[in-house]
Design a protein around this motif. Sequence first.
Motif, short mmCIF file in Angstrom:
data_model
loop_
_atom_site.label_atom_id
_atom_site.label_comp_id
_atom_site.label_asym_id
_atom_site.label_seq_id
_atom_site.Cartn_x
_atom_site.Cartn_y
_atom_site.Cartn_z
N GLN A 16 0.86 -1.18 0.00
CA GLN A 16 0.00 0.00 0.00
C GLN A 16 0.89 1.22 0.00
O GLN A 16 1.90 1.25 0.70
N GLY A 17 0.56 2.19 -0.82
CA GLY A 17 1.32 3.44 -0.82
C GLY A 17 2.56 3.41 -1.69
O GLY A 17 3.35 4.34 -1.65
N GLY A 18 2.75 2.36 -2.44
CA GLY A 18 3.89 2.29 -3.35
C GLY A 18 5.22 2.43 -2.64
O GLY A 18 5.42 1.89 -1.55
N ARG A 22 4.01 0.71 2.58
CA ARG A 22 4.35 -0.47 3.38
C ARG A 22 4.02 -1.70 2.55
O ARG A 22 3.08 -1.71 1.75
N THR A 23 4.80 -2.76 2.73
CA THR A 23 4.52 -4.03 2.09
C THR A 23 4.70 -5.14 3.11
O THR A 23 5.52 -5.03 4.02
N LEU A 29 5.52 -12.74 7.91
CA LEU A 29 6.94 -12.96 8.19
C LEU A 29 7.81 -11.84 7.63
O LEU A 29 8.89 -11.57 8.15
N VAL A 30 7.36 -11.20 6.57
CA VAL A 30 8.04 -10.04 6.03
C VAL A 30 7.06 -8.89 6.07
O VAL A 30 5.96 -8.97 5.51
N ALA A 31 7.42 -7.82 6.77
CA ALA A 31 6.58 -6.63 6.85
C ALA A 31 7.51 -5.44 7.00
O ALA A 31 8.23 -5.33 8.00
N VAL A 32 7.53 -4.58 5.98
CA VAL A 32 8.48 -3.47 5.98
C VAL A 32 7.81 -2.18 5.52
O VAL A 32 6.90 -2.18 4.71
N ASP A 33 8.34 -1.09 6.06
CA ASP A 33 7.97 0.23 5.58
C ASP A 33 8.93 0.60 4.47
O ASP A 33 10.12 0.26 4.50
N LEU A 34 8.40 1.32 3.48
CA LEU A 34 9.17 1.70 2.30
C LEU A 34 9.30 3.21 2.21
O LEU A 34 8.43 3.94 2.66
#
Length: 146
Positions: A16-18, A22-23, A29-34
């Motif tokens: 969401q939000g490109g 965040r993805t 198990l994988v959750a990151v801010d971009l």
Amino acid sequence: MTDSIKPLATARATAQGGRNGRTATEDGLVAVDLSVPKDMGGPGREGTTTPEHLFAAGYAACFAGALDFIGRQHKKDASKAEVTAEVSVGPREGGGFGLAVVLHVNDPGLPQAELAALAQEAHEKICPYSHATRGNVDVQIKATGG
């Protein structure tokens, strides 16, 4: 023309939000801010990553597994090889943006020529990331053996 596959496993992630969002994978198990890095004109927020970082991590891990597989087929131990993937993003001559990859393969336990041959075979025959990028992304392999 693309080859069809018989899926053995499927990963699912939602963003969401490109590039400034965040993805996360479905299993969490994988959750990151971009964020867009500063060298691309973005804020480069601390504690964030980029799609290129995620691609580099996946490609390096996948290629190391492919190299180990090819090594075992040739009765060579490539299980301790270290693979570093450098993924660059930039404007394409034809418009839009593209990627370029350099795979650094290091294994002092294997002679240079053997490691280079194993890495090339893993790239050509086994690694799904290599298959996916072939003809679309400039991928260079730099092998350093003992």
